[in-house]
Write an enzyme that holds these catalytic residues in place. Structure first.
Site, PDB file in Angstrom:
ATOM      1  N   HIS A 272       0.818  -1.218   0.000  1.00  0.00           N
ATOM      2  CA  HIS A 272       0.000   0.000   0.000  1.00  0.00           C
ATOM      3  C   HIS A 272       0.854   1.272   0.000  1.00  0.00           C
ATOM      4  CE1 HIS A 272       0.434   0.100   4.525  1.00  0.00           C
ATOM      5  NE2 HIS A 272       0.412   1.396   4.279  1.00  0.00           N
ATOM      6  N   ASP A 315      -0.452  -7.321   1.370  1.00  0.00           N
ATOM      7  CA  ASP A 315       0.142  -5.994   1.545  1.00  0.00           C
ATOM      8  C   ASP A 315       1.661  -6.099   1.727  1.00  0.00           C
ATOM      9  OD1 ASP A 315       0.340  -3.269   1.799  1.00  0.00           O
ATOM     10  OD2 ASP A 315      -0.241  -3.243   3.920  1.00  0.00           O
ATOM     11  N   SER A 410       4.561   2.560   7.958  1.00  0.00           N
ATOM     12  CA  SER A 410       4.110   1.498   7.061  1.00  0.00           C
ATOM     13  C   SER A 410       5.242   0.962   6.215  1.00  0.00           C
ATOM     14  CB  SER A 410       3.014   2.022   6.131  1.00  0.00           C
ATOM     15  OG  SER A 410       1.815   2.225   6.829  1.00  0.00           O
ATOM     16  N   GLY A 411       5.254  -0.351   6.033  1.00  0.00           N
ATOM     17  CA  GLY A 411       6.287  -0.985   5.225  1.00  0.00           C
ATOM     18  C   GLY A 411       7.549  -1.309   5.983  1.00  0.00           C
TER      19      GLY A 411
END
Length: 460
Positions: A272, A315, A410-411
């Site tokens: 994402h 994801d 995120s990530g």
């Protein structure tokens, strides 16, 4: 179809299917000992080994259930994590683990051919023209051109004495199929091989030693703080103590997502984080940074050359760098877990990032936080995440709230310490709000996607 063509096709099939191996009890080990199935249970210092199924005196994750193919029987010395030789946890509460008191077997060609095979971690690129290999030798570019039996190799471009069309310089232009040098174009776990000049033997493996690796994955040169909190309410990390941490940037050069270096050319992040419209040229990764501004001398800025989204729309995504990162004290990959490994409930893990701090101390510097894994059965209870967490995800966090991964994290990595290294078990994915009570963070379970990760890295 002529008989010889049938035989040749059968031989090609056999090349693609590893021979069945039967574990043989032995008092010495081949290679790094991943196939050792003997009964030695004493360490180099004479300590007795702890049973693999026991959690006393040392709690651990190397259990027979988590590593069903590693031969973790009783307290026998084994090598489930592809270390340099067999080892075990010890029964001494003061010494967590040690290598075992075992000798390496005499490496005759017959022993090499019969040594039990075992999966290995993804290989990394070897130094150009090296006469040794790293990992399974997929990046080996040395000039060894004889098999373990001493038979000269057939040139990859030649069709005599063996006709073949699968592995040629034209069909595999990136595999380094030069002359008759030993190579590993198909990622064979047994290492580099070649077609032989013996008309009666289609192929054989090459005797190439392992290089002295210049780095170990998951082993930072600077000891982390391991502070008892999470990123929002966590603490500022000791600079370069999490050397696999990546900052993902667009052309604006502002940090917007995290990532994890898993080999010199590959970064793992959340799907994402990537815009489906933008191509890889819009993205750059920053390595070796402590400050979000990334102005330290240790910083490496490398453009992204390829983007790979996980095909089932999980994801998680892979980024191939336009050039390999230089491994330094400040830039070291994290280790990948074993395929389908399940992190035990209450395992203490760590997350890092430059994300939203919600007014807490440390903005602009890399923060770290310690948090326990919460088993999915508990995390999916009504009062927590109410059935939203998939089996391909894992939960981690403080149910009291106040600390969490947030926007900008995120990530990024969730790593868990095991034995002597940090293993990437999760990719920061989603949550309900940020640092809310009873709403732990959710991470993509990396072990589920290790086969896809390894295959992508091998192919590209």
């Amino acid at each position: 179809m002529e008989h010889k063509e049938v035989v040749f096709l059968l031989l090609l099939f056999l090349k693609s299917v590893p021979p069945e191996q039967t574990p043989v009890a032995q008092d010495c080990y081949h290679g790094n000992g991943q196939g050792y199935r003997g009964t030695s249970s004493t360490t180099v210092t004479g300590r007795k080994c702890q049973s693999w199924s026991s959690m006393i005196p040392h709690r651990h994750q190397k259990t027979p259930e988590s590593y069903p193919n590693a031969g973790l029987t009783m307290n026998y010395c084994r090598n489930p994590d592809a270390d340099k030789s067999p080892w075990c946890y010890t029964t001494d509460p003061r010494v967590r683990w040690e290598f075992c008191n075992l000798k390496k077997c005499s490496e005759t060609s017959e022993q090499v051919a019969n040594a039990p095979a075992a999966p290995q971690a993804p290989s990394v690129e070897n130094p150009p023209e090296a006469d040794c290999m790293l990992g399974i030798g997929k990046g080996y570019r040395g000039k060894k051109a004889t098999t373990v039996a001493g038979v000269p190799c057939q040139e990859w471009a030649a069709q005599e004495p063996h006709r073949h069309g699968i592995f040629t310089p034209e069909t595999n232009p990136r595999a380094g199929l030069e002359k008759n040098y030993c190579r590993n174009p198909d990622g064979d776990v047994n290492g580099p091989w070649c077609y032989t000049t013996n008309p009666r033997k289609l192929f054989d493996y090459c005797d190439i030693p392992q290089c002295e690796s210049s780095f170990d994955c998951g082993k930072p040169k600077v000891e982390p703080k391991k502070c008892p909190a999470r990123v929002v309410g966590g603490c500022v990390a000791t600079p370069h103590s999490w050397p696999w941490q990546v900052s993902l940037r667009r052309r604006s050069r502002e940090h917007f997502c995290g990532g994890t270096l898993i080999s010199p050319e590959w970064v793992l992040t959340a799907a994402h984080c990537l815009d489906s419209i933008l191509g890889p040229s819009f993205y750059t990764v920053i390595l070796g940074a402590h400050y979000e501004m990334a102005r330290e001398a240790s910083v490496q800025e490398i453009p992204v050359s390829r983007l790979f989204l996980e095909p089932s729309r999980a994801d998680i995504a892979l980024l191939k760098l336009s050039s390999p990162a230089v491994i330094t004290d400040e830039v070291i990959p994290a280790c990948l877990p074993s395929p389908n490994y399940v992190v035990a409930d209450k395992t203490v893990c760590y997350i890092t990032g430059w994300g939203e701090t919600q007014g807490t101390f440390g903005v602009g510097r890399l923060k770290e936080a310690r948090l326990p894994v919460i088993e999915n059965k508990v995390c999916n209870r009504y009062e927590y995440l109410n059935g939203r967490v998939k089996s391909t995800e894992l939960c981690a966090g403080d149910l009291a709230g106040g600390t969490d991964s947030c926007q900008g994290d995120s990530g990024g990595p969730l790593v868990c310490f095991e034995k002597d290294k940090y293993i990437l078990q999760g990719v920061t994915s989603w949550g309900l709000g940020c640092a809310r009570p009873n709403k732990p963070g959710v991470y993509v379970r990396v072990s589920t996607y290790v086969p896809w990760i390894e295959e992508t890295m091998r192919r590209y």
